[in-house]
Design a protein around this motif. Structure first.
Motif, PDB file in Angstrom:
ATOM      1  N   THR A  88      32.449  48.111  45.775  1.00  0.00           N
ATOM      2  CA  THR A  88      33.191  46.637  45.918  1.00  0.00           C
ATOM      3  C   THR A  88      32.107  45.635  45.903  1.00  0.00           C
ATOM      4  N   GLY A  89      30.910  45.907  45.762  1.00  0.00           N
ATOM      5  CA  GLY A  89      29.977  45.014  45.644  1.00  0.00           C
ATOM      6  C   GLY A  89      29.180  44.580  46.735  1.00  0.00           C
ATOM      7  N   ALA A  90      29.514  45.273  47.870  1.00  0.00           N
ATOM      8  CA  ALA A  90      28.721  45.190  49.391  1.00  0.00           C
ATOM      9  C   ALA A  90      27.519  45.892  49.211  1.00  0.00           C
ATOM     10  N   ALA A  91      26.521  44.677  49.866  1.00  0.00           N
ATOM     11  CA  ALA A  91      25.037  45.171  49.905  1.00  0.00           C
ATOM     12  C   ALA A  91      24.900  46.920  50.378  1.00  0.00           C
ATOM     13  N   PRO A  92      23.730  47.555  50.150  1.00  0.00           N
ATOM     14  CA  PRO A  92      23.595  48.370  50.838  1.00  0.00           C
ATOM     15  C   PRO A  92      23.629  48.835  52.106  1.00  0.00           C
ATOM     16  N   GLN A  93      23.874  50.028  52.372  1.00  0.00           N
ATOM     17  CA  GLN A  93      24.263  50.201  53.973  1.00  0.00           C
ATOM     18  C   GLN A  93      25.308  49.618  54.704  1.00  0.00           C
ATOM     19  N   ARG A  94      26.231  48.965  54.019  1.00  0.00           N
ATOM     20  CA  ARG A  94      27.337  48.098  54.581  1.00  0.00           C
ATOM     21  C   ARG A  94      28.752  48.956  54.476  1.00  0.00           C
ATOM     22  N   ILE A  95      29.589  48.827  55.238  1.00  0.00           N
ATOM     23  CA  ILE A  95      30.806  49.490  55.006  1.00  0.00           C
ATOM     24  C   ILE A  95      31.942  48.484  55.113  1.00  0.00           C
ATOM     25  N   LEU A  96      31.898  46.931  55.074  1.00  0.00           N
ATOM     26  CA  LEU A  96      33.057  45.904  54.881  1.00  0.00           C
ATOM     27  C   LEU A  96      33.039  45.668  53.568  1.00  0.00           C
ATOM     28  N   PRO A  97      34.200  46.127  52.895  1.00  0.00           N
ATOM     29  CA  PRO A  97      34.231  45.856  51.556  1.00  0.00           C
ATOM     30  C   PRO A  97      34.416  44.609  51.183  1.00  0.00           C
ATOM     31  N   ASP A  98      33.451  44.349  49.831  1.00  0.00           N
ATOM     32  CA  ASP A  98      33.747  43.198  49.138  1.00  0.00           C
ATOM     33  C   ASP A  98      34.574  42.958  47.996  1.00  0.00           C
ATOM     34  N   ALA A  99      35.805  43.646  48.433  1.00  0.00           N
ATOM     35  CA  ALA A  99      36.977  43.634  47.331  1.00  0.00           C
ATOM     36  C   ALA A  99      37.558  42.594  47.474  1.00  0.00           C
ATOM     37  N   ALA A 100      37.995  41.521  46.473  1.00  0.00           N
ATOM     38  CA  ALA A 100      38.678  40.503  46.657  1.00  0.00           C
ATOM     39  C   ALA A 100      40.089  40.543  46.606  1.00  0.00           C
ATOM     40  N   LEU A 101      40.772  39.731  47.350  1.00  0.00           N
ATOM     41  CA  LEU A 101      42.043  39.717  47.241  1.00  0.00           C
ATOM     42  C   LEU A 101      42.576  39.528  45.670  1.00  0.00           C
ATOM     43  N   PRO A 102      43.789  39.969  45.254  1.00  0.00           N
ATOM     44  CA  PRO A 102      44.058  39.496  43.733  1.00  0.00           C
ATOM     45  C   PRO A 102      44.977  38.017  43.832  1.00  0.00           C
ATOM     46  N   ILE A 103      44.051  37.066  43.976  1.00  0.00           N
ATOM     47  CA  ILE A 103      44.917  35.777  44.452  1.00  0.00           C
ATOM     48  C   ILE A 103      45.671  35.433  43.402  1.00  0.00           C
ATOM     49  N   ALA A 104      45.226  35.508  41.975  1.00  0.00           N
ATOM     50  CA  ALA A 104      46.334  35.089  40.875  1.00  0.00           C
ATOM     51  C   ALA A 104      47.612  35.773  41.060  1.00  0.00           C
TER      52      ALA A 104
END
Length: 707
Positions: A368-384
């Protein structure tokens, strides 16, 4: 005897009067026959080509549409059947339609039963149609269509197909357009050959199209073509491929282009249910491979899917769904799942379930674009997408299949209103406890305003930790807690990285296994003693405990961590960060009683959420070991032990503030004095980036933190 025949003048007047009308009728009949023969002869000789323009005018008035023939035209008796032949024949569409013609053909050659034009159902003895094209289209308001002649509001008449004894139809296509559904289909019809007014075999169709912005291809079969021609029921099967999904539809229609109120059996399967609903601009979390079936009934602008059942991933799904295509697309659904695999739940927080299943949460977060060794996702909400449709969902789940934490009886209520997503309430049972939460993602504000309120009712710790290898028997302690955070961001990581609020977990009076507690306290004397006495499983009594954090700007600081047991007071300092998911905590147990061999040193918890580490051999313990070694060398072996002696001067905690979840400033000892051995809920750094300790009494005998 006079045998002379009577003359006309000698006949009675009455007989002369009767013979005259007879002669007139005879002459009229002869005249009519002569005229008809003359007309027939003229038409036969000229092939009726001079009737082209009168035909166009009369047919146009009858249909209310412009009818034109731009090629050869023939209309005559051959000899007793009406021969009709037309090239480049067209019937116009209403002015609002996007195509000029309802029907057009390169060539029509047919024989018509004359009397059927006056009496009964029109009949064609045979028909040869080449290069035909039919345009079926709804207007934007869905109040009129191209195949109904006259004023739709006053009950216009649909096109009535005649009886055809023999026919050959080749090279014909059908175009269907529903602007309200944003559906366009261009279909080619297989060559049709019929005899004795029966087509017999099924008629195939195939073609391509577009629904909203998604292209598709389809094949269909009209299983009852004879009934269709005779305006009877139309048994239809259809298969379409779109966006990596396969959709099957089967049913019986009252007319070939009318699905209103008709139950249709539908099936869909594909690699990702989100791709299917994405066709109609509906955003849901991605799924693993799915297969669903349902009964579809169209009612006005509502499409109702009932008797829904199937699977996605290793989970099941049942219920109903209504899609309303009004001013705003709206979904209303009631779903039930008996068993939900935890991997299939991963998309709800932004993970790809296939990556979770194959490589784990860290790899899924990285995707999802998160930095290495992270578990919180950086997946963006589908705002539009979230702002163009509304939804309500009631979803119940029996059991969540999880390796570690037992979760069951999930009850989720979801509401999406013009970009504001509310999960409230979201409740479930966990380890014989109960979790209730209210979560809001308000994308009307930019970036999204997010709120988390998660409440854990008293939950048995033994049951909660059983999935992590801790035996349940002998542990009677419980834990309850609450997380209240507010942040801004379009991803879970962003919303937490700047969040503020409080996290608190409270442990009322109970018991915990010694082997689980003493190791974390690093009270080696008590642990070894109990191990040799075979009393390792004797529970340690907990008087009360609080694990609290104050969160500011995405950084959580201990405020406080304080656990009062029968023999120790466990204290914690430090915190963690949602920004980089780092951990920097230290736990220390002060004995209330004398202990001969005690580490008297913090146990550090460091690393990251994805890969935490425990620093058992801390600098303080190493220093104490060095001191013991020096005493042993220069004094005596007994002196070496003194470095590990705990004199047992820990002050018991007043459980009132602890059980109330109070901050560090409100904590007291049992004598009522403010505690000076707990964190203040803040963290700080020096100019060179090193953490500062928060101990307000640096002269204390035991260093309680590593910050």
């Amino acid at each position: 005897m006079d045998t002379t025949a009577p003359t006309e003048s000698s006949q009675p007047p009455a007989r002369r009067w009767l013979s005259r009308p007879w002669r007139i009728a005879r002459n009229v009949a002869i005249g009519i026959v002569a005229v008809l023969f003359l007309v027939w002869l003229v038409l036969f000789i000229t092939k009726g080509r001079f009737l082209k323009h009168p035909f166009e005018s009369i047919a146009g008035k009858l249909t209310g549409r412009a009818v034109t023939v731009r090629g050869d035209f023939q209309l005559y008796f051959a000899p007793l059947q009406i021969k009709f032949y037309a090239e480049r024949f067209t019937i116009a569409n209403p002015q609002w339609a996007t195509r000029p013609n309802l029907f057009q053909a390169q060539r029509i050659d047919t024989r018509i039963a004359p009397l059927s034009l006056l009496f009964g159902k029109r009949r064609l003895y045979w028909l040869d149609l080449t290069g035909g094209a039919v345009d079926l289209e709804w207007n934007g308001a869905h109040t009129a269509n191209t195949w109904t002649f006259g004023d739709n509001k006053k009950g216009g008449k649909p096109l009535d197909l005649p009886r055809i004894d023999r026919a050959t139809v080749a090279g014909t296509g059908v175009r269907y357009l529903d602007s309200q559904m944003r559906l366009l289909a261009d279909l080619k019809i297989d060559t049709i050959t019929s005899t004795d007014a029966r087509i017999g075999k099924a008629v195939g169709l195939q073609g391509t199209g577009r629904i909203r912005d998604t292209p598709f291809r389809l094949v269909a079969r009209l299983l009852s073509p004879d009934a269709t021609v005779n305006r009877g029921k139309n048994q239809l099967t259809l298969r379409a491929w779109a966006a990596n999904n396969v959709i099957d539809v089967a049913g019986t229609l009252p007319s070939i282009a009318d699905v209103e109120g008709v139950p249709l059996q539908t099936r869909a399967r594909g690699r990702n249910l989100a791709e299917l609903l994405g066709i109609i601009d509906v955003a849901i979390p991605i799924t693993r491979t799915y297969a669903l079936k349902a009964q579809l009934v169209k009612s006005g602008n509502a499409y109702k899917f009932t008797q829904l059942s199937g699977t996605f991933g290793d989970s099941d799904l049942a219920g109903r769904l209504t899609v309303t295509n009004g001013d705003r697309l709206t979904l209303d659904s009631v779903l039930a799942t008996r068993s939900l695999d935890i991997v299939d739940a991963a998309p709800f927080i932004g993970y790809n379930p296939d990556i979770v299943a194959a490589k784990g949460a860290v790899a899924a977060a990285a995707a999802t674009g998160a930095a290495p060794q992270r578990i919180l996702p950086d997946a963006a909400l589908p705002i539009a997408t979230m702002q163009v449709f509304d939804a309500t969902l009631k979803w119940t789940i029996g059991v969540v299949k999880s390796r570690n934490v037992p979760i069951s009886d999930v009850d989720l209520t979801l509401a999406l209103d013009r970009g504001r997503l509310v999960l409230s309430p979201l409740t479930f049972a966990m380890a014989r406890g109960h979790v209730a939460s209210d979560i809001v993602f308000d994308t009307r504000q930019r970036p999204a305003a997010d709120r988390y309120d998660i409440r854990l009712s008293p939950t048995p710790m033994g049951r909660l930790l059983a999935g992590y290898g801790v035996d349940e028997a002998g542990t009677s302690g419980t834990i309850k807690g609450r997380i209240q955070l507010n942040g801004r961001g379009d991803t879970i990581h962003d919303s937490l990285a700047g969040a503020s609020g409080r996290i608190a977990f409270i442990m009322p009076q109970g018991s915990f296994w010694t082997r689980n507690v003493q190791l974390s306290e690093l009270d080696l004397g008590t642990f070894v003693q109990k191990m040799f006495e075979h009393r390792l499983k004797e529970p340690v009594k907990i008087n009360c405990g609080l694990i609290g954090f104050t969160v500011r700007g995405g950084v959580a600081a201990a405020d406080p961590i304080l656990i009062d047991t029968q023999k120790n007071v466990i204290l914690g300092r430090g915190g963690f960060s949602f920004k980089d998911e780092s951990l920097d905590l230290a736990f220390r147990a002060d004995g209330k009683r004398f202990s001969l061999i005690s580490g008297q040193s913090p146990v550090g918890l460091n690393g990251y959420f994805a890969k935490p580490g425990i620093a058992v051999i801390s600098p303080q313990l190493v220093g104490r070991a060095g001191a013991g070694l020096a005493l042993g060398l220069f004094a005596s072996p007994l002196a070496a032990v003194l470095a590990f002696v705990d004199v047992g001067d820990a002050k018991s905690a007043a459980c009132g503030p602890v059980l109330a979840g109070a901050t560090a400033g409100a904590q007291r000892t049992t004598s009522g004095k403010p505690r000076d051995d707990v964190g203040t809920g803040t963290t700080a750094k020096t100019d060179d980036g090193k953490r500062l300790g928060t101990d307000r009494n640096p002269k204390r005998k035991k260093v309680l933190g590593i910050f």
